[in-house]
Design an enzyme around this catalytic site. Structure first.
Site, PDB file in Angstrom:
ATOM      1  N   LYS A 116       0.466   8.148  -0.235  1.00  6.96           N
ATOM      2  CA  LYS A 116       0.022   6.949  -1.018  1.00  6.96           C
ATOM      3  C   LYS A 116      -1.302   6.428  -0.324  1.00  6.96           C
ATOM      4  O   LYS A 116      -1.131   6.483   0.907  1.00  6.96           O
ATOM      5  CB  LYS A 116       0.892   5.827  -0.748  1.00  6.96           C
ATOM      6  CG  LYS A 116       0.611   4.270  -1.254  1.00  6.96           C
ATOM      7  CD  LYS A 116       1.296   3.170  -1.048  1.00  6.96           C
ATOM      8  CE  LYS A 116       0.833   2.010  -1.198  1.00  6.96           C
ATOM      9  NZ  LYS A 116       1.607   0.754  -0.731  1.00  6.96           N
TER      10      LYS A 116
ATOM     11  N   GLY B 290       1.921  -9.049   1.160  1.00  5.74           N
ATOM     12  CA  GLY B 290       2.723  -9.728   2.019  1.00  5.74           C
ATOM     13  C   GLY B 290       2.694 -11.302   1.803  1.00  5.74           C
ATOM     14  O   GLY B 290       3.215 -12.053   2.179  1.00  5.74           O
TER      15      GLY B 290
ATOM     16  N   ALA C  64       2.476  -4.402  -4.345  1.00  9.51           N
ATOM     17  CA  ALA C  64       1.987  -5.701  -3.359  1.00  9.51           C
ATOM     18  C   ALA C  64       1.966  -7.104  -4.039  1.00  9.51           C
ATOM     19  O   ALA C  64       1.507  -7.114  -5.244  1.00  9.51           O
ATOM     20  CB  ALA C  64       0.424  -5.316  -2.736  1.00  9.51           C
ATOM     21  N   GLY C  65       2.389  -7.967  -3.333  1.00  6.79           N
ATOM     22  CA  GLY C  65       2.492  -9.415  -3.734  1.00  6.79           C
ATOM     23  C   GLY C  65       3.510  -9.883  -4.558  1.00  6.79           C
ATOM     24  O   GLY C  65       3.798 -11.040  -4.411  1.00  6.79           O
TER      25      GLY C  65
ATOM     26  N   ALA D 177       7.914  -4.235  -0.649  1.00  5.57           N
ATOM     27  CA  ALA D 177       8.530  -3.941   0.815  1.00  5.57           C
ATOM     28  C   ALA D 177       9.021  -5.482   1.255  1.00  5.57           C
ATOM     29  O   ALA D 177      10.120  -5.832   1.561  1.00  5.57           O
ATOM     30  CB  ALA D 177       7.778  -3.065   1.623  1.00  5.57           C
ATOM     31  N   THR D 178       8.103  -6.211   1.616  1.00  3.28           N
ATOM     32  CA  THR D 178       8.323  -7.576   2.298  1.00  3.28           C
ATOM     33  C   THR D 178       9.157  -8.505   1.337  1.00  3.28           C
ATOM     34  O   THR D 178       9.844  -9.097   1.920  1.00  3.28           O
ATOM     35  CB  THR D 178       6.685  -8.240   2.326  1.00  3.28           C
ATOM     36  OG1 THR D 178       5.959  -7.295   2.901  1.00  3.28           O
ATOM     37  CG2 THR D 178       7.100  -9.607   3.090  1.00  3.28           C
TER      38      THR D 178
END
Length: 264
Positions: A98, A159, A185-186, A207-208
């Protein structure tokens, strides 16, 4: 159940949810979340990997039967990203990567110029490249043209949990892509993941949203369900949007049969 598998390059996965590992408080919490998510592909930052083994992250993924996807998180130039990817190939015995090349620490947005340079070099070096990119249809097409196996546009900065701030651009990327599109992301909550799939993305990477949730395992299960729901809704086909209301039931018309008038 999702009716078809996610296929990237020469690999297929039953789950369309790709998990990240950053932000988890400990390995026990991460393990619960990974199991609940049903993921089969999980990113790992090569700088966090203990190549000697032990009881670390790689051992956990191996026990769970999850494929590690090394990433170049933290890299700020093409040269740094290429070197990190090459180290990951040696440490993990995989040519998948990645690709992340970040412009600055404040926004964590991709550096488009360095990203394309790194992608070109890694593809030439035999890597299966999955680049984290801006939500820019032109840049996504350029990355595909270099030979990337997928494109991974952001929904919003890493994040932030802002969800998909530019859904139209994601739709344009999907419409023109000849490789899988992974929303990356986001993501903040399950509805964001469902929307990504409804917009036509092939998978979601997050992830977050899980690792920093109050209950990571429960949120992971919610994300898995949302990805499946969004994918199935996309396949089913939503109804057209209308300006005015339209009754869902036919209007009933009552008529008298011939000769039923009073007095006859």
């Amino acid at each position: 159940m999702v009716e078809s598998k996610l296929t990237i390059a020469d690999r297929s996965f039953a789950s369309r949810l790709i998990m990240g590992t950053g932000g988890a408080s400990n390995l026990a919490v991460l393990q619960e979340a990974l199991v609940a998510s049903g993921t089969e592909l999980t990113t790992v930052a090569i700088r966090r990997v203990d190549a000697e083994g032990g009881t670390g992250l790689l051992d956990l993924l191996n026990r769970l039967g999850i494929t590690p996807l090394p990433n170049t998180a933290g890299c700020r130039s093409a040269a740094e990203a290429v070197l990190t990817a090459q180290l990951a190939r040696e440490a993990l015995a995989t040519n998948w990567v990645k690709l992340e090349v970040i412009a600055d620490e404040r926004t964590l947005l991709p550096d488009a110029i360095e990203l394309v340079r790194a992608a070109e070099q890694l593809v030439d070096d035999g890597f299966v490249v999955l680049p984290y990119t801006n939500d820019d249809p032109v840049l996504a097409r350029r990355l595909e043209d270099t030979g990337c196996a997928a494109v991974m546009p952001l929904g919003s900065p890493i994040g932030t949990g802002l969800g998909i701030t530019n859904p139209h651009n994601i739709e344009m990327i999907v419409a023109s892509a000849g490789v899988p599109v992974v929303l990356d992301a986001g993501i903040g909550t399950a509805s964001d993941a469902a929307l990504a799939m409804e917009l036509g993305c092939d998978a979601v990477l997050l992830a977050t949203a899980v690792t920093r949730a109050a209950d990571p395992a429960a949120m992971a299960a919610a994300m898995s369900a949302a990805v499946t729901a969004g994918y199935l809704a996309r396949r089913a086909g939503r109804i057209p949007k209308r300006f005015w209301a339209q009754a869902s039931s036919p209007t009933l018309v009552t008529t008298q049969s011939p000769g039923a008038e009073s007095g006859n």
